[in-house]
Structures are given as structure tokens and as C-alpha cells.
Design a protein around this motif. Structure first.
Motif, mmCIF file in Angstrom:
data_model
loop_
_atom_site.group_PDB
_atom_site.id
_atom_site.type_symbol
_atom_site.label_atom_id
_atom_site.label_comp_id
_atom_site.label_asym_id
_atom_site.label_seq_id
_atom_site.Cartn_x
_atom_site.Cartn_y
_atom_site.Cartn_z
ATOM 1 N N THR A 443 2.204 2.880 -5.695
ATOM 2 C CA THR A 443 3.645 2.638 -5.520
ATOM 3 C C THR A 443 4.328 3.909 -5.023
ATOM 4 N N PRO A 444 5.521 3.750 -4.399
ATOM 5 C CA PRO A 444 6.274 4.934 -3.985
ATOM 6 C C PRO A 444 6.590 5.859 -5.163
ATOM 7 N N ALA A 445 6.887 5.289 -6.338
ATOM 8 C CA ALA A 445 7.218 6.143 -7.496
ATOM 9 C C ALA A 445 6.012 7.008 -7.887
ATOM 10 N N GLY A 459 -4.405 9.008 -2.409
ATOM 11 C CA GLY A 459 -5.264 7.929 -1.930
ATOM 12 C C GLY A 459 -4.529 6.640 -2.261
ATOM 13 N N SER A 460 -4.384 5.745 -1.294
ATOM 14 C CA SER A 460 -3.622 4.531 -1.585
ATOM 15 C C SER A 460 -4.398 3.272 -1.210
ATOM 16 N N GLY A 461 -4.451 2.356 -2.136
ATOM 17 C CA GLY A 461 -5.173 1.105 -1.924
ATOM 18 C C GLY A 461 -5.006 0.207 -3.128
ATOM 19 N N GLU A 478 1.355 -4.143 3.865
ATOM 20 C CA GLU A 478 2.757 -3.865 3.510
ATOM 21 C C GLU A 478 2.866 -2.901 2.323
ATOM 22 N N GLY A 479 1.970 -3.072 1.332
ATOM 23 C CA GLY A 479 1.959 -2.147 0.188
ATOM 24 C C GLY A 479 1.614 -0.739 0.646
ATOM 25 N N LEU A 480 0.643 -0.653 1.559
ATOM 26 C CA LEU A 480 0.236 0.667 2.068
ATOM 27 C C LEU A 480 1.396 1.304 2.843
ATOM 28 N N SER A 504 -7.967 -1.382 12.559
ATOM 29 C CA SER A 504 -6.654 -2.014 12.370
ATOM 30 C C SER A 504 -5.794 -1.201 11.394
ATOM 31 N N VAL A 505 -6.431 -0.515 10.443
ATOM 32 C CA VAL A 505 -5.663 0.308 9.488
ATOM 33 C C VAL A 505 -5.048 1.500 10.225
ATOM 34 N N MET A 506 -5.860 2.180 11.019
ATOM 35 C CA MET A 506 -5.347 3.372 11.705
ATOM 36 C C MET A 506 -4.327 3.006 12.779
ATOM 37 N N GLU A 507 -4.536 1.826 13.391
ATOM 38 C CA GLU A 507 -3.610 1.418 14.458
ATOM 39 C C GLU A 507 -2.229 1.040 13.930
#
Ligand SMILES: Cc1ncc(COP(=O)(O)OP(=O)(O)O)c(N)n1
Ligand SMILES: Cc1nc(C(=O)O)sc1CCOP(=O)(O)O
Ligand SMILES: [Mg+2]
Length: 546
Positions: A443-445, A459-461, A478-480, A504-507
Motif C-alpha cells: 500500500t502507499p502508506a 518490493g511491491s506485489g 492498478e495496485g502496483l 507487460s509490467v515494464m511497459e
């Protein structure tokens, strides 16, 4: 020599080792033979030869606030294992606000102090700080000619960090004409370098190089122009010149008000290292790292009400775990292809952790994390040590998942922790400023907290569903995006990423997204190197398109 018959084993006094006998000659020397009065000086001389003590003599002013001057010099030398004697040239009344008064010591008495120390004690290196009059500089030069030492380190102190004048213009000429030609190194900051060269403007690294060259022409063997005060620099860059080559020494700029005494400390550390036998460049590098570490450890300390506080030279007494010599500057681009090992997968494919890491590096991994959830501690540590060697020799950072103890024991480059592991600020306390810390954030927090806690990246996932980590919520693109957009730190995406979807993630071109972290798509495969190579080429193509 008197012969002494051996006592029976039961009655035999415990004999000290030879080295203890040399250190403590009287109580521990043979209990049966009392030394004659004439024997005592000889025993002391033997002890002095057997235990040489690197010795710095500082010729400088006293700072009543004890952050700079003589007091800083003694603490810095002691912290690096050198003895420090002191000749006081001036007594200053100062504190964290500024300098309230200066009382110069008469030059004859400076001379007397110099003779006392130099005629009796074996000084290796002389370090100078505040020299308040041309007469004192001259007395010093006379004594140095009479009592030569291994090296002379000149910190041309002219103005205190609070802006108060400590050496007048009349002293400048004597510095240039008499002291500099005898010096092994001169260490001005940009303001001092500018003053020494007739108030030239020094704004850039290239100006610092020119200044170093001009000061070199005044006679010292080396020059270090310190750029800590340069405007707009994120790093603390110093320029070292040995008459042939310019070397830019980069360090972390530590955000703190406690910088009083950094110049004195740096010069004293150089002197201490030279006294221990270091080469000049090595001495300068060690000194710079010492100052950086001391600033880091003291950054939140409060003494006094003024704008500039002192720092703690003896931090290593309180934080012995921090390996001062291993400061590693984190490069966010290292997150590009992040290989995370898995003990279960390695076992399944019959490869050791070491071989898995070697193969990932061969295929082009840019950072490696050992995530060994069910390997015994001893086996894990042994493997981690071997992986540190492999990664160091390839220039690839190695992090340890969860286990701060293992990271410390193998001197890894850092750790990765999640929301239920040790909090990142505690990890930072344990590892010090030089290690890389990554935190998992969904999360952003959490991303905001990781930044406040002193992490280097997040690290986000899970970007996609994964079977590698049980019950891991999937964030999706969208969460990423939400985490990346809010993050003040670089981000690596993780979870279910493979050669089919990494592009697709990097793009997505998300802000702060620097790369992908992958477990099964590299390690749950027959050939780790081949899979890593394919993933790398997919990532490179995706980046060139977006
Ligand atoms: C790069 C990276 N990102 C996230 C994680 C997950 O860490 P954590 O949430 O602590 O879960 P475990 O890996 O410990 O199961 C990671 N390891 N690496
Ligand atoms: C270790 C880990 N952390 C995650 C997170 O979302 O924080 S997902 C994950 C597992 C990633 O493995 P794979 O590449 O095999 O899907
Ligand atoms: Mg964890």
C-alpha cells in the motif's frame, strides 16, 4: 643469570605468556628473581620495542565545546588506534552557537610544548589545525626541521564552520611559503582553498581540480580539496591530487546538523592511518568513511542550542556490529533483474544455493536475494558466505531475506524484510548506513513508512498470483501503480512474473519502477542461466519500447 630449579607442578606459580610479561614487566616477571634497579629501564625499552604505538601529535587549538580542535583530534586518533599527544596553540571559547573568544598561546610556549613532546616521545605523524599566528607557524616549522617525523598532515584551518576567523591573513603567507612545502598532505575545504588562492571562485568539480593543482604547486606532496560545502551536491565529493592523477572520492551526504569538527577529524584520521603505515590514498579513504559513519551514528543526537552540534567519534564502542569499512552505495538500477532464490526449488533440481546464484549471475541477474525459508542456520550461513564471495567478484549486490543475523555474519550487502519481519528502522540501527535495506509494501502508506524508516527500495506485489508465497494477496497492475506513484523510493515488482508477462509490467512505464523480482521463473527451471538470459533480453526490449 641466576639459575632457578623448577618447582613441583602442584606448587608452580602460573606463568604468564611472554607477551604478557613484556606488557606488564614487574608483577609478572619471574617471581624468584627480583629485578635490580638498573635492570628496570632495559625492561621498559624492550616493552616499547615489542609494542609499537602509532603516534600522532596534533598541533591545534582547544575547543571548549569539544566537537573540533584538539579534542576532536584526540578522539579521532584514539578511535583509529593511534596515541595522540597535543600541543595547544590557542584556547577558544566556543559552543554549538559559534566562537565567543580566542586566546592564542604565546609562540615561545608553543615552542616549549613542541620540544617537550618531540624530544622525548616517538612521534610518527604531526597533524596541524588552528595555527593562529605567523610566529606559531614559524616555531612549528623550526621544530619539524629539528625533529623530523614520518609525515606532516596540514589542515589549513582559517575559518570555523560557524564562520568565525581562526587564522588571520598574515598567517596565510607563512602557510604557503613555509608550512606547505614540508607537508605530505594539505586538506582545505572549498572555502579555505579559495582563500589560499586569493579568493578564486570554486563552484564545480573542475574548479576543485584546478584548485588542487594550484595548491600542489605550493609544495605539498598531496592535496585533498573537500567538497562537503559545494552547493547542490547530493554526494560529498572530495578531489585528491598526488601531482599526477586526480581522484574523485564520493561519499554519502548524511543529513544532520552535527557536523562541527568534520575537518579536524578527517585530517586526524588521515594522520592516524599514516602513523599505522597506510599509503596516502588508503589513509584518505579510511578517514572519509570514518567521518561518514560517525556522522550517521550521531545524526539525531542533541547537545546545545546552536545550529551546529558535535558528533560521536566513539560510535564504534556502542555499535561494534557496524563494519565501518563496508559502506556500499546503493544503485537503484541494480533492481532491474532481481533473482530471489528458493531452497525448495534448488533441492528439487538438485543444485546448491551457490550454483543457483552462479547461474543467475551468469545469465545477467543484477541483484540476488537468498530467500532460504527452510535451510538450517549453519548451512545457510555457510552458503551465504560462499555467495557473498561469488557476488562480490561479479559486482552484484547480495541481500539476505528476513535474517539480519545471517546478513551480519556473512557481511552481505543488505537485507529484504516484509511487513511481519523486523521493522526497517530497527534493521537500519543494526546494519548501519552502508547496507541496502528493501521492504515489501502493498500500500502507499506502507511505502511512505518504508521511506521514513530509512529503507533503500521497496518490493511491491503480488503483481500476478503466485504459488511461491502462500496466501499472498494479488495487487494487479492498478495496485502496483498506486504504490509506485506514491513511493519516494525505487520499486521492484514481484509475484508471478515470468518471461511471458515481464515485458507487460515494464511497459506500464510506472514512476519509480526499476525492475522485476523473480523466483520460480528462474529457479524452478532446469537451466537457471538460460531462463535469466531470456528474461533479461525481454526486459531490455520492453524498456527500449517504453
Ligand atoms: C524483492 C522482494 N519483494 C518482496 C519480498 C517479500 O518479502 P516478505 O513480505 O517478507 O515475504 P518473504 O519473502 O519473507 O516470504 C521479497 N522477499 N523480495
Ligand atoms: C517472495 C514473494 N513476495 C511477494 C510479494 O508479493 O511481496 S510474491 C513472492 C513470491 C514470488 O515468487 P514467484 O516469482 O515465483 O511468483
Ligand atoms: Mg520476510
Amino acid at each position: 643469570m641466576a639459575s632457578v630449579s623448577a618447582p613441583s607442578a602442584a606448587l608452580a606459580p602460573r606463568r604468564p605468556s611472554a607477551s604478557a610479561a613484556l606488557l606488564f614487566p614487574y608483577p609478572y616477571s619471574s617471581p624468584r628473581v627480583s629485578p635490580s634497579p638498573t635492570a628496570q629501564p632495559r625492561r621498559l625499552a624492550v616493552a616499547a620495542r615489542a609494542m609499537p604505538w602509532p603516534h600522532v601529535l596534533t598541533v591545534a587549538g582547544s575547543d571548549s565545546g569539544a566537537g573540533a580542535g584538539i579534542q576532536a583530534d584526540i578522539k579521532a586518533s584514539a578511535a583509529l588506534g593511534a596515541y595522540c599527544s597535543s600541543v595547544i596553540t590557542a584556547v577558544t571559547a566556543q559552543n554549538t552557537v559559534g566562537v565567543q573568544g580566542v586566546h592564542a598561546v604565546p609562540e615561545e610556549f608553543v615552542g616549549e610544548q613542541l620540544r617537550s613532546v618531540l624530544s622525548d616521545m616517538s612521534v610518527d605523524v604531526v597533524k596541524t589545525g588552528m595555527l593562529p599566528s605567523a610566529g606559531i607557524v614559524k616555531v612549528l616549522c623550526e621544530n619539524l626541521r629539528k625533529f623530523p617525523v614520518k609525515a606532516l598532515v596540514v589542515d589549513p584551518v582559517m575559518v570555523s564552520t560557524s564562520g568565525d576567523t581562526l587564522s588571520g591573513p598574515s598567517t596565510l603567507a607563512t602557510f604557503r611559503d613555509e608550512l606547505f612545502p614540508m607537508a605530505d598532505i594539505v586538506t582545505p575545504n572549498v572555502k579555505e582553498a579559495s582563500k589560499l588562492l586569493g579568493d578564486v571562485s570554486l563552484q564545480t568539480i573542475s574548479d576543485m581540480r584546478s584548485a588542487a593543482e594550484s595548491i600542489y604547486k605550493l609544495g605539498p606532496k598531496h592535496v585533498l580539496v573537500k567538497g562537503g560545502d559545494m552547493p547542490d551536491s547530493t554526494d560529498a565529493i572530495d578531489v585528491f591530487f598526488d601531482g599526477k592523477e586526480f581522484i574523485e572520492l564520493r561519499g554519502l551526504r548524511i543529513k544532520t546538523r552535527n557536523t562541527h569538527g568534520t575537518g579536524c577529524t578527517l585530517a586526524s584520521c588521515i594522520a592516524a592511518e599514516l602513523a599505522k603505515g597506510a599509503t596516502m590514498l588508503h589513509a584518505v579513504e579510511v578517514a572519509k568513511k570514518f567521518v561518514e559513519s560517525a556522522l550517521y551514528h550521531s545524526k539525531d543526537r542533541v547537545i546545545g542550542n546552536g545550529p551546529q552540534g558535535p558528533f560521536d567519534h566513539l560510535f564504534s564502542l556502542k555499535s561494534p556490529l557496524h563494519k565501518m569499512g563496508s559502506l556500499h552505495k546503493f544503485n537503484p538500477d541494480d533492481l532491474f533483474l532481481y533473482a530471489v532464490t528458493d531452497s525448495g526449488m534448488n533441492k528439487k533440481w538438485g543444485r546448491s544455493i551457490k550454483d543457483a546464484v552462479k547461474a543467475a549471475i551468469e545469465g545477467g541477474a543484477t541483484i540476488v536475494q537468498l530467500r532460504e525459508k527452510d535451510t538450517e542456520t549453519r548451512e545457510f550461513l555457510e552458503a551465504a558466505k560462499a555467495c557473498v564471495d561469488i557476488c562480490r567478484s561479479s559486482g552484484v549486490p547480495l541481500l539476505i531475506n528476513d535474517r539480519i543475523d545471517v546478513a551480519l555474519a556473512c557481511n552481505a550487502d543488505g537485507v529484504h524484510v516484509g511487513q511481519s519481519d523486523m521493522p526497517a528502522w530497527e534493521v537500519r540501527e543494526l546494519l548501519g548506513p552502508g547496507k541496502i535495506i528493501g521492504v515489501s509494501c502493498k500500500t502507499p502508506a506502507q511505502a511512505e513508512q518504508a521511506w521514513k524508516d530509512g529503507a533503500d527500495y521497496i518490493g511491491s506485489g503480488g503483481v500476478f498470483p503466485t504459488t511461491t508465497k502462500a496466501n499472498n494477496p494479488t495487487l494487479g497492475f492498478e495496485g502496483l501503480r498506486a504504490v509506485c506513484s506514491a513511493s519516494k523510493l525505487p520499486v521492484v515488482a514481484i509475484g508471478g512474473i515470468n518471461t511471458g508477462n515481464a515485458g507487460s509490467v515494464m511497459e506500464l512505464g510506472l514512476p519509480n519502477l526499476k525492475g522485476v523480482a523473480v523466483v520460480s521463473a528462474l529457479f524452478d527451471r532446469e537451466c537457471v542461466a538460460t531462463e535469466t538470459r531470456s528474461l533479461r533480453s525481454i526486459l531490455m526490449n520492453a524498456c527500449s519500447r517504453s
